[in-house]
Design a protein around this motif. Structure first.
Motif: not given
Length: 373
Positions: A343-370
């Motif tokens: 628990g040294a670091r926590t990340v909470v996110y919520s976003l509203v996707p407008t794309t159906r490209d799941h691979d693009l969304l995966r990459t975007h969220i992964g970078n957001l958390v990192a």
């Protein structure tokens, strides 16, 4: 051979947005993402309403670039917490109130798993107790025993339902939902189980176990065991079929079918999710034996698309850092909460996707958390 009826049912369930396995899987896999896509890197950063605290440096410019409204994501909330760190930002049409409420979707499973692990610690049952003993008559008699531990770790072998959920009354009872997984026309669970496979039915059954063993409602047990002790004033399981979300509301709640219960029906906000995840990671909610189960990976998780621990936590890699948590989708939003092991670091996110490209969304969220670690 692919079952056309099962395919149609799976599509109907996704449209109903109560389990959204595909969307959740996209967010789950996001944490293993690599470099920022060129399209995201080139976008100008939008203003971020943020509240920084503490001495530790955060790359706010990188976060702002990733949170900027785009053709792929219309708005993003990020909350960072941990030792010496407190940062919250929101963009796009999302509420600028850092305590805005939203439906957390399958993040609900973390609360369900925690209550179950608490009951194990109290000696009510064990990881090896068959659910058939705890819920007699709920599963077909000819099925092989399915244990509580298998439900928690998504190694139950349960297959997707082959009958249409649209025939259920609104809102359905948990037993009626499970009846669609146990219909004689549907495939029996895989036996022996060969791979870990994410399935919302596991947590519907666990919610039923909680109610059967305690004699109280699932909602009451979440309040009694987690929300009240931690002071989570915005976290609760609403009454079946209740579409209301107390204000302030993070995002437009239209299009939500709020009947996912112990599998995905809870309401919370970013500060509460951070507090819950920190308490869970630091051992405040579980006894030592059950705490260890949060980080034990079953052998069947090797090679699985989404890797879950024996305690029900999603394990993933965010920019080279191992994190644990859960994603969830409900209505138009995709959310997640992750933390490092202690628990040294926590990340909470919520976003509203407008794309159906799941691979693009995966990459975007992964970078957001990192970027938040």
């Amino acid at each position: 051979m692919t079952n056309p009826t099962a395919q149609r049912t799976s599509s109907a369930i996704r449209k109903a947005r109560w389990t959204t396995l595909v969307a959740a899987g996209a967010a789950v896999a996001a944490l293993a993402a690599g470099a920022v896509p060129a399209s995201a890197a080139e976008r100008p950063a939008a203003p971020v309403t943020a509240t920084p605290h503490g001495p530790r440096s955060i790359d706010t410019a990188k976060l702002a670039a990733l949170m900027a409204p785009s053709t792929d994501v219309s708005g993003t909330l990020v909350r960072l917490g941990g030792s010496g760190v407190r940062w919250t930002g929101a963009t796009g049409p999302l509420s600028q109130d850092p305590a805005a409420n939203f439906r957390i979707g399958s993040i609900t499973k973390l609360f369900t798993s925690t209550v179950v692990l608490q009951l194990i610690g109290e000696g009510r049952f064990t990881m090896d107790t068959p659910v058939q003993e705890l819920l007699p008559g709920t599963l077909p008699a000819h099925w092989q025993p399915i244990t509580v531990g298998q439900l928690l770790s998504h190694t139950s072998g349960l297959q997707e339902p082959c009958v249409d959920f649209r025939g259920l009354q609104a809102p359905p009872t948990p037993a009626q939902v499970i009846s669609h997984w146990t219909d004689p026309k549907c495939a029996a669970p895989q036996s022996p189980v060969l791979v870990q496979q994410y399935n919302g039915a596991n947590h519907f059954l666990l919610g039923m176990v909680i109610e059967k063993v305690t004699g109280r409602s699932y909602a009451d047990e979440v309040q009694r065991r987690i929300a009240r002790p931690l002071g989570l004033r915005h976290t609760y399981s609403p009454k079946p079929g209740d579409p209301a979300i107390p204000g302030p509301v993070l995002a437009d709640p239209s299009g939500i079918d709020p009947w996912a219960w112990a599998e995905g029906g809870m309401i919370s906000n970013a500060p509460d999710l951070e507090r819950f995840m920190t308490a869970l990671m630091r051992g405040r909610l579980l006894r030592p034996a059950e705490q260890r189960q949060l980080f034990v990976m079953p052998a069947l998780s090797e090679g699985a698309k989404d890797r879950f621990s024996m305690g029900g936590l999603l394990r993933s890699d965010a920019g080279g850092t191992v994190v644990w948590g859960k994603t969830g989708s409900m209505g138009r939003s995709t959310s997640g909460v992750f933390a490092t092991e202690h628990g040294a670091r926590t990340v909470v996110y919520s976003l509203v996707p407008t794309t159906r490209d799941h691979d693009l969304l995966r990459t975007h969220i992964g970078n957001l958390v990192a970027a938040g670690l």
